[in-house]
Design a protein around this motif. Structure first.
Motif, mmCIF file in Angstrom:
data_model
loop_
_atom_site.group_PDB
_atom_site.id
_atom_site.type_symbol
_atom_site.label_atom_id
_atom_site.label_comp_id
_atom_site.label_asym_id
_atom_site.label_seq_id
_atom_site.Cartn_x
_atom_site.Cartn_y
_atom_site.Cartn_z
ATOM 1 N N ASN A 1 -35.898 -51.370 9.849
ATOM 2 C CA ASN A 1 -36.839 -50.494 10.580
ATOM 3 C C ASN A 1 -38.270 -50.908 10.286
ATOM 4 O O ASN A 1 -38.761 -50.787 9.164
ATOM 5 N N VAL A 2 -38.942 -51.444 11.328
ATOM 6 C CA VAL A 2 -40.375 -51.752 11.242
ATOM 7 C C VAL A 2 -41.151 -50.959 12.300
ATOM 8 O O VAL A 2 -42.308 -51.246 12.565
ATOM 9 N N GLY A 3 -40.482 -49.962 12.928
ATOM 10 C CA GLY A 3 -41.139 -49.153 13.963
ATOM 11 C C GLY A 3 -41.825 -47.957 13.318
ATOM 12 O O GLY A 3 -42.948 -48.063 12.839
ATOM 13 N N SER B 1 -53.841 -50.549 19.439
ATOM 14 C CA SER B 1 -53.881 -51.986 19.135
ATOM 15 C C SER B 1 -52.546 -52.667 19.388
ATOM 16 O O SER B 1 -52.185 -53.616 18.685
ATOM 17 N N THR B 2 -51.807 -52.199 20.401
ATOM 18 C CA THR B 2 -50.574 -52.919 20.722
ATOM 19 C C THR B 2 -50.945 -54.298 21.259
ATOM 20 O O THR B 2 -52.057 -54.511 21.752
ATOM 21 N N GLY B 3 -50.025 -55.248 21.102
ATOM 22 C CA GLY B 3 -50.256 -56.588 21.642
ATOM 23 C C GLY B 3 -50.628 -57.617 20.590
ATOM 24 O O GLY B 3 -50.657 -58.814 20.879
ATOM 25 N N LEU C 1 -36.510 -51.838 5.015
ATOM 26 C CA LEU C 1 -37.257 -50.715 5.577
ATOM 27 C C LEU C 1 -38.731 -50.836 5.232
ATOM 28 O O LEU C 1 -39.101 -50.967 4.067
ATOM 29 N N ASP C 2 -39.577 -50.764 6.263
ATOM 30 C CA ASP C 2 -41.029 -50.827 6.074
ATOM 31 C C ASP C 2 -41.660 -49.467 6.328
ATOM 32 O O ASP C 2 -42.800 -49.222 5.928
ATOM 33 N N VAL C 3 -40.929 -48.588 7.026
ATOM 34 C CA VAL C 3 -41.452 -47.276 7.412
ATOM 35 C C VAL C 3 -40.423 -46.199 7.085
ATOM 36 O O VAL C 3 -39.214 -46.462 7.095
ATOM 37 N N GLY D 1 -36.266 -51.640 21.226
ATOM 38 C CA GLY D 1 -37.679 -51.783 21.582
ATOM 39 C C GLY D 1 -37.929 -53.232 21.928
ATOM 40 O O GLY D 1 -37.692 -54.120 21.105
ATOM 41 N N THR D 2 -38.369 -53.491 23.158
ATOM 42 C CA THR D 2 -38.548 -54.876 23.614
ATOM 43 C C THR D 2 -40.013 -55.124 23.995
ATOM 44 O O THR D 2 -40.311 -55.938 24.859
ATOM 45 N N GLY D 3 -40.940 -54.395 23.346
ATOM 46 C CA GLY D 3 -42.369 -54.565 23.621
ATOM 47 C C GLY D 3 -42.972 -55.671 22.776
ATOM 48 O O GLY D 3 -42.313 -56.691 22.522
ATOM 49 N N THR D 4 -44.209 -55.474 22.332
ATOM 50 C CA THR D 4 -44.882 -56.502 21.539
ATOM 51 C C THR D 4 -44.100 -56.844 20.270
ATOM 52 O O THR D 4 -43.808 -58.019 20.001
ATOM 53 N N LEU D 5 -43.759 -55.825 19.485
ATOM 54 C CA LEU D 5 -43.048 -56.085 18.225
ATOM 55 C C LEU D 5 -41.682 -56.699 18.498
ATOM 56 O O LEU D 5 -41.311 -57.715 17.898
ATOM 57 N N GLY D 6 -40.926 -56.063 19.411
ATOM 58 C CA GLY D 6 -39.577 -56.542 19.706
ATOM 59 C C GLY D 6 -39.596 -57.978 20.197
ATOM 60 O O GLY D 6 -38.772 -58.801 19.776
ATOM 61 N N VAL E 1 -32.752 -53.324 23.394
ATOM 62 C CA VAL E 1 -32.527 -51.997 23.968
ATOM 63 C C VAL E 1 -33.877 -51.422 24.381
ATOM 64 O O VAL E 1 -34.825 -51.441 23.600
ATOM 65 N N ARG E 2 -33.978 -50.968 25.629
ATOM 66 C CA ARG E 2 -35.179 -50.291 26.125
ATOM 67 C C ARG E 2 -34.735 -49.156 27.034
ATOM 68 O O ARG E 2 -33.550 -48.921 27.173
ATOM 69 N N ARG E 3 -35.696 -48.431 27.649
ATOM 70 C CA ARG E 3 -35.285 -47.270 28.442
ATOM 71 C C ARG E 3 -34.443 -47.665 29.649
ATOM 72 O O ARG E 3 -33.527 -46.960 30.034
ATOM 73 N N SER E 4 -34.763 -48.821 30.258
ATOM 74 C CA SER E 4 -33.949 -49.314 31.371
ATOM 75 C C SER E 4 -33.302 -50.627 30.931
ATOM 76 O O SER E 4 -33.698 -51.192 29.930
HETATM 77 P P1 NDP Z 1 -45.010 -51.580 22.848
HETATM 78 O O1 NDP Z 1 -45.559 -50.456 23.631
HETATM 79 O O2 NDP Z 1 -45.393 -52.970 23.175
HETATM 80 O O3 NDP Z 1 -43.405 -51.517 22.880
HETATM 81 C C1 NDP Z 1 -42.667 -50.327 22.779
HETATM 82 C C2 NDP Z 1 -41.236 -50.593 23.226
HETATM 83 O O4 NDP Z 1 -40.444 -49.432 22.974
HETATM 84 C C3 NDP Z 1 -41.099 -50.938 24.681
HETATM 85 O O5 NDP Z 1 -40.220 -52.028 24.770
HETATM 86 C C4 NDP Z 1 -40.458 -49.693 25.293
HETATM 87 O O6 NDP Z 1 -39.619 -50.136 26.322
HETATM 88 C C5 NDP Z 1 -39.640 -49.179 24.120
HETATM 89 N N1 NDP Z 1 -39.343 -47.752 24.201
HETATM 90 C C6 NDP Z 1 -40.211 -46.716 24.213
HETATM 91 N N2 NDP Z 1 -39.546 -45.544 24.274
HETATM 92 C C7 NDP Z 1 -38.226 -45.850 24.289
HETATM 93 C C8 NDP Z 1 -37.040 -45.086 24.336
HETATM 94 N N3 NDP Z 1 -37.056 -43.752 24.409
HETATM 95 N N4 NDP Z 1 -35.844 -45.743 24.310
HETATM 96 C C9 NDP Z 1 -35.822 -47.101 24.257
HETATM 97 N N5 NDP Z 1 -36.910 -47.879 24.222
HETATM 98 C C10 NDP Z 1 -38.109 -47.264 24.243
HETATM 99 O O7 NDP Z 1 -45.387 -51.247 21.344
HETATM 100 P P2 NDP Z 1 -45.421 -52.267 20.091
HETATM 101 O O8 NDP Z 1 -44.252 -53.156 20.157
HETATM 102 O O9 NDP Z 1 -46.772 -52.852 19.961
HETATM 103 O O10 NDP Z 1 -45.262 -51.244 18.880
HETATM 104 C C11 NDP Z 1 -44.106 -50.435 18.787
HETATM 105 C C12 NDP Z 1 -44.230 -49.501 17.600
HETATM 106 O O11 NDP Z 1 -44.070 -50.232 16.397
HETATM 107 C C13 NDP Z 1 -45.593 -48.829 17.461
HETATM 108 O O12 NDP Z 1 -45.646 -47.659 18.250
HETATM 109 C C14 NDP Z 1 -45.663 -48.534 15.996
HETATM 110 O O13 NDP Z 1 -45.139 -47.258 15.751
HETATM 111 C C15 NDP Z 1 -44.764 -49.585 15.356
HETATM 112 N N6 NDP Z 1 -45.529 -50.595 14.609
HETATM 113 C C16 NDP Z 1 -45.261 -50.749 13.256
HETATM 114 C C17 NDP Z 1 -45.940 -51.691 12.521
HETATM 115 C C18 NDP Z 1 -45.660 -51.864 11.058
HETATM 116 O O14 NDP Z 1 -46.528 -52.292 10.328
HETATM 117 N N7 NDP Z 1 -44.483 -51.559 10.567
HETATM 118 C C19 NDP Z 1 -46.966 -52.557 13.129
HETATM 119 C C20 NDP Z 1 -47.156 -52.342 14.548
HETATM 120 C C21 NDP Z 1 -46.445 -51.391 15.242
HETATM 121 P P3 NDP Z 1 -39.646 -49.517 27.797
HETATM 122 O O15 NDP Z 1 -41.047 -49.040 28.078
HETATM 123 O O16 NDP Z 1 -39.214 -50.605 28.667
HETATM 124 O O17 NDP Z 1 -38.654 -48.423 27.704
#
Ligand code: NDP
Length: 307
Positions: free
Chosen positions: A222-224, A86-88, A248-250, A141-146, A163-166
């Motif tokens: 930390n919310v990851g 359920s990302t996004g 901290l949430d996790v 993390g620069t995905g959905t959450l970031g 910060v992301r992998r690239s």
């Molecule tokens: P996405 O897939 O959209 O984003 C993940 C991000 O992490 C990307 O920007 C990716 O960047 C980066 N990433 C992955 N591996 C690495 C690495 N080794 N080094 C640096 N960056 C990295 O996922 P979401 O944003 O939707 O969710 C992220 C996480 O947040 C979930 O997996 C979940 O564990 C957690 N989460 C927690 C919630 C809560 O209630 N606290 C709610 C929802 C999610 P790139 O690919 O460019 O490297």
């Protein structure tokens, strides 16, 4: 595969009532119902929070969370089970929670709420409060959450780096660093915020060296996922005042054990893995499931497919 029966596993109860989601999907041209463990075998697909061994017998499993670290990818692959997540959907939800933490620290709200419990009128020192505008937040993390965090904090005047992998740029981030430059990335930030998934590469990525590299007045969020952070090193950093505080949430162990020092440290906000909870959660998950049911019918690749 033929989709005739989709079960909403009762483990989703921890996030929203499973019957709400089953009702929301009741207009689909398939049977949808809430199921317990003994009804998994009768389904072609399940929507779930937790993992069960019996899921390896169905064709499609959908996780109501973005994080899918609890599912055994190898076994899904070997048994031809599709896994979607359920990302996004959590961008603004988690972004607003993170803004709430930062506003609490800046405007001292967590201290006032604690004082209120004891009917104590206690004004902060003149120089304790600060404003978020003009501060820098480094988001791991620069995905959905970031991106959701960047959007909400950006609207409060916070300068956001990522910060992301690239080091490829991402909209909403003023600067992006590769993971290899993590220590440099966190150096100047007032806030360091983890929105990373848990993978082999991210486990304990945030360790004592990262806390050492941070400003002494910086806050960590930390919310990851808990195990992305070396929790013992975090506790050391807080107790030795290497950093100022944390939200901290996790955690490495959830629920956070009663004996954890994190419960009682000054300048620490603990929330019970609920940064993304909202009354709209089941609808957003339902929309992803609905989209994939329609893609299955038209033979398209699933949205958010992980395995
Ligand atoms: P996405 O897939 O959209 O984003 C993940 C991000 O992490 C990307 O920007 C990716 O960047 C980066 N990433 C992955 N591996 C690495 C690495 N080794 N080094 C640096 N960056 C990295 O996922 P979401 O944003 O939707 O969710 C992220 C996480 O947040 C979930 O997996 C979940 O564990 C957690 N989460 C927690 C919630 C809560 O209630 N606290 C709610 C929802 C999610 P790139 O690919 O460019 O490297």
């Amino acid at each position: 595969f033929e989709l005739e029966r989709l079960g909403v596993h009762d483990s989703v109860e921890a996030v929203f009532p499973p019957s709400e989601l089953a009702d929301y999907l009741s207009d689909l041209p398939i049977a949808v119902g809430v199921i317990g463990d003994d009804e998994i075998a009768a389904c072609d697909a399940v929507v779930t929070l937790e993992h069960r061994e019996a899921f390896l017998e169905v064709d499609w499993v959908h996780s109501i969370q973005a994080g899918v670290d609890r599912f055994p990818f190898d076994e899904f692959e070997a048994d031809d089970v599709i896994l979607t997540n359920s990302t996004g959907i959590h961008d603004r939800w988690v972004g607003e929670t993170v803004a709430g933490y930062l506003l609490s620290f800046a405007r001292r709200l967590h201290v006032h709420v604690a004082n209120q419990q004891e009917r104590r009128w206690d004004q902060p020192e003149w120089d304790e409060g600060f404003t978020l505008s003009g501060t820098t937040a480094c988001v791991l993390g620069t995905g959905t959450l970031g991106s959701g965090v960047a959007e909400v904090l950006g609207s409060l005047g916070v300068r956001v780096t990522g910060v992301r992998r690239s080091a490829e740029p991402v909209p909403g981030f003023e600067e992006v660093y590769a993971t290899d430059d993590l220590l440099e990335a966190v150096t100047d930030a007032e806030f360091v915020i983890v929105t990373l998934p848990l993978t082999d590469e991210t486990r304990h990525l945030v360790d004592a060296d990262v806390f050492e590299a941070m400003r002494a007045d910086a806050y960590f969020v930390n919310v990851g996922r808990g195990p992305v952070v070396d929790e013992a090193a975090l506790i050391d950093a807080l107790e030795s005042e290497t950093i100022e505080g944390a939200a901290l949430d996790v955690f490495e162990t959830e629920p956070l054990p009663e004996e954890s020092p994190l419960w009682e440290l000054d300048e620490v906000i603990v929330t019970p893995h609920c940064a993304a909870f909202t009354e709209d959660y089941f609808r957003a998950v339902g929309d992803i499931v609905r989209e994939n049911v329609s893609r299955l019918e038209s033979g398209e690749e699933f949205h958010n497919r992980v395995v």
